[in-house]
Design an enzyme around this catalytic site. Sequence first.
Site, PDB file in Angstrom:
ATOM      1  N   TYR A 163       0.826  -1.200   0.000  1.00  0.00           N
ATOM      2  CA  TYR A 163       0.000   0.000   0.000  1.00  0.00           C
ATOM      3  C   TYR A 163       0.869   1.261   0.000  1.00  0.00           C
ATOM      4  O   TYR A 163       2.019   1.261   0.438  1.00  0.00           O
ATOM      5  CB  TYR A 163      -0.914   0.045   1.229  1.00  0.00           C
ATOM      6  CG  TYR A 163      -0.170   0.244   2.532  1.00  0.00           C
ATOM      7  CD1 TYR A 163       0.095   1.535   3.018  1.00  0.00           C
ATOM      8  CD2 TYR A 163       0.283  -0.832   3.274  1.00  0.00           C
ATOM      9  CE1 TYR A 163       0.791   1.729   4.197  1.00  0.00           C
ATOM     10  CE2 TYR A 163       0.973  -0.659   4.452  1.00  0.00           C
ATOM     11  CZ  TYR A 163       1.230   0.624   4.919  1.00  0.00           C
ATOM     12  OH  TYR A 163       1.923   0.818   6.073  1.00  0.00           O
ATOM     13  N   PHE A 173       2.100   9.482   3.936  1.00  0.00           N
ATOM     14  CA  PHE A 173       2.490   9.288   5.333  1.00  0.00           C
ATOM     15  C   PHE A 173       3.136   7.920   5.565  1.00  0.00           C
ATOM     16  O   PHE A 173       3.821   7.724   6.559  1.00  0.00           O
ATOM     17  CB  PHE A 173       1.298   9.488   6.284  1.00  0.00           C
ATOM     18  CG  PHE A 173       0.178   8.493   6.117  1.00  0.00           C
ATOM     19  CD1 PHE A 173       0.246   7.217   6.672  1.00  0.00           C
ATOM     20  CD2 PHE A 173      -0.964   8.840   5.404  1.00  0.00           C
ATOM     21  CE1 PHE A 173      -0.786   6.310   6.520  1.00  0.00           C
ATOM     22  CE2 PHE A 173      -2.016   7.936   5.260  1.00  0.00           C
ATOM     23  CZ  PHE A 173      -1.922   6.669   5.808  1.00  0.00           C
ATOM     24  N   ASP A 174       2.935   6.973   4.653  1.00  0.00           N
ATOM     25  CA  ASP A 174       3.554   5.659   4.837  1.00  0.00           C
ATOM     26  C   ASP A 174       3.441   4.864   3.547  1.00  0.00           C
ATOM     27  O   ASP A 174       2.534   5.102   2.725  1.00  0.00           O
ATOM     28  CB  ASP A 174       2.865   4.890   5.970  1.00  0.00           C
ATOM     29  CG  ASP A 174       3.646   3.659   6.398  1.00  0.00           C
ATOM     30  OD1 ASP A 174       4.860   3.587   6.105  1.00  0.00           O
ATOM     31  OD2 ASP A 174       3.053   2.775   7.037  1.00  0.00           O
ATOM     32  N   ILE A 193      -7.228  -0.795  11.528  1.00  0.00           N
ATOM     33  CA  ILE A 193      -8.242   0.222  11.756  1.00  0.00           C
ATOM     34  C   ILE A 193      -9.544  -0.233  11.104  1.00  0.00           C
ATOM     35  O   ILE A 193      -9.532  -0.992  10.129  1.00  0.00           O
ATOM     36  CB  ILE A 193      -7.782   1.595  11.204  1.00  0.00           C
ATOM     37  CG1 ILE A 193      -7.455   1.491   9.716  1.00  0.00           C
ATOM     38  CG2 ILE A 193      -6.619   2.141  11.991  1.00  0.00           C
ATOM     39  CD1 ILE A 193      -7.111   2.812   9.061  1.00  0.00           C
ATOM     40  N   TYR A 219      -7.849   6.916  12.671  1.00  0.00           N
ATOM     41  CA  TYR A 219      -7.169   7.195  13.935  1.00  0.00           C
ATOM     42  C   TYR A 219      -7.820   8.332  14.715  1.00  0.00           C
ATOM     43  O   TYR A 219      -7.286   8.801  15.714  1.00  0.00           O
ATOM     44  CB  TYR A 219      -5.688   7.491  13.679  1.00  0.00           C
ATOM     45  CG  TYR A 219      -4.958   6.281  13.157  1.00  0.00           C
ATOM     46  CD1 TYR A 219      -4.580   5.253  14.018  1.00  0.00           C
ATOM     47  CD2 TYR A 219      -4.682   6.141  11.805  1.00  0.00           C
ATOM     48  CE1 TYR A 219      -3.924   4.126  13.545  1.00  0.00           C
ATOM     49  CE2 TYR A 219      -4.027   5.020  11.318  1.00  0.00           C
ATOM     50  CZ  TYR A 219      -3.656   4.013  12.194  1.00  0.00           C
ATOM     51  OH  TYR A 219      -3.009   2.902  11.718  1.00  0.00           O
ATOM     52  N   PHE A 237      -5.743   4.848   1.022  1.00  0.00           N
ATOM     53  CA  PHE A 237      -4.792   3.760   0.814  1.00  0.00           C
ATOM     54  C   PHE A 237      -4.913   3.232  -0.613  1.00  0.00           C
ATOM     55  O   PHE A 237      -5.992   2.791  -1.032  1.00  0.00           O
ATOM     56  CB  PHE A 237      -5.052   2.620   1.800  1.00  0.00           C
ATOM     57  CG  PHE A 237      -4.712   2.942   3.218  1.00  0.00           C
ATOM     58  CD1 PHE A 237      -3.447   2.712   3.714  1.00  0.00           C
ATOM     59  CD2 PHE A 237      -5.672   3.500   4.062  1.00  0.00           C
ATOM     60  CE1 PHE A 237      -3.123   3.009   5.029  1.00  0.00           C
ATOM     61  CE2 PHE A 237      -5.364   3.802   5.380  1.00  0.00           C
ATOM     62  CZ  PHE A 237      -4.084   3.563   5.865  1.00  0.00           C
TER      63      PHE A 237
END
Length: 565
Positions: A163, A173-174, A193, A219, A237
């Site tokens: 992802y 962010f990731d 999540i 979150y 994502f």
Amino acid sequence: MSTPLLPGLCLLFSLVLCEPGPLSDVLVNRYFIPAVCPREVQSGDFIRYHYNGTFADGRKFDSSYDHSSTFNVEVGKGRLIPGMDKAVLGMCVNERRRIVIPPHLGYGSQGVDNVIPPDTTLYFDVILHDIWNHNDKVQIKTLYKPTVCNRTVQSSDYVRYHYNGTLLNGTLFDSSHNRMKTYDTYVGIGWLIKGMDEGLLGMCVGERRIISIPPFLAYGETGYVGSDIPPQASLVFDTLLLDLHNPNDTVSVEKLVSPDPCTRQIETGDFIRYHYNGSLLDGTFFDSSYSRNHTYDTYIGMGYVISGIDQGLLGACMGEIRRVVIPPHLAYGQDGVANKIPPSAVLVFDVHIIDFHNPKDRVQIQPYFKPDACNRTSQINDYVTYHYNASLVDGTQLYTSREFDAPPTFILGSSKTIEGLSQGLFDMCIGEKRILTIPPHLGHGEMGAGDVPGSAVLLFDVELLDSKPGVPEGYLFVWTDKPPANLHEELDSNQDGEILLEEFSRYIKAQVDQGTGRLSPIDDPEKLIEDMFGNQDRNKDGKITPDELKLKTDEDNERIMKDEL
């Protein structure tokens, strides 16, 4: 949504608003509008935005950048000054606006102590980062879906996926790609999540989805501490599913080619030779026996291979091609194989069964032609002549006797040929034809020979051309009846106590003619008799005395006695 500038109230130069007189309403300049705007701010939405707030002379009175955090608020509920509540309506994520708010829609005649004087017009430069609403759900956009999808992600499945995770404004962010490692987890049991638990359901291996998740399914109000995910952030994502299985999964078998007929199926304890291509569930290749040009040879059901192969090849036929899908708990588990197979990977083997046998197997004999007249069949020690075509069970031709000038011959039961062929030619009629299936322990064994691979099952198509009664291996002559008690006297025709070659030859030939004795059929009779005489003439003086004459059976017994002593 925007409020157009009123003609004559203001002139616009280089995207800067000027204020020639008192304003009756908010002025909005949308000086950057993204090309794609799937959603606009509406009353009741929650938004995250950055801003710089200044006075008409350019002095700053506040900035979200100074707080290192976006401003997060619900629109249209009185939580913003009236002018801002109105000015942000219709904004898109990443849109930039220059907003001018007159005092009566700002802080009015009260102002803000020590910050904003009374009756002050406010100027805001705003960039919108996020929009969401409590009524939002997980949004799924499928970018690619395989045409064949035998199974989709269900709750409690274990998945491996790649992802890229971004905020709604596109900020990364990731990324699992950056770590060069898939994200591996259970779905639907609280390990993810909530939005991702929901967004992965129904995916196929190889499918790519954009999964958009509102903050309350991600979150929430706190964000993810220690990461680049701020509070109240919507997450996006870009997800590629590589693998899925369930801990309750068993081996899955799909027959791709089924030979007909199938006279025997693989059982526990069989030794098999097979070719395979091994890949991951997404099609990534990891190994192949074909690349080594050598079959994989092993026992089945005895722990010599991974459990999934032990189970997945049972019941297969010679020549069958089957696809075996093996969950990780029946393969290499959570550890995988370094640089080859990832942890918790489902494996797919396309297997071609070349041959198999059991160490207890005997020669299988399948006659397909037998002459009507058959007075005698081949027996042990017979001198046989035959033709053959030899092949592997997959049809690979090895050799044929028809390439030679003369058909092969040997004494049946001797060590001059493989044991399986000797057994297969036993009890045949002259002219009979058979198919012999010979297991490797009765063929060329684990090492093979020439073009015969190790541990290969052999097929011989044989035809018996001739069969003559012979003698045991190592013998030149045998008695067909009980030998004479006074052999030396019978051989010594002139009774002078010595046997010459002529006497010896004449006597042996007479026994053969009378049927009381038999010479080996593999050589010229004269030579055989000379060899027999030479064996008995131990001092090589051209004659045989009583002390020199011994039957071969007596010699063999004497040798055994010496060995035992």
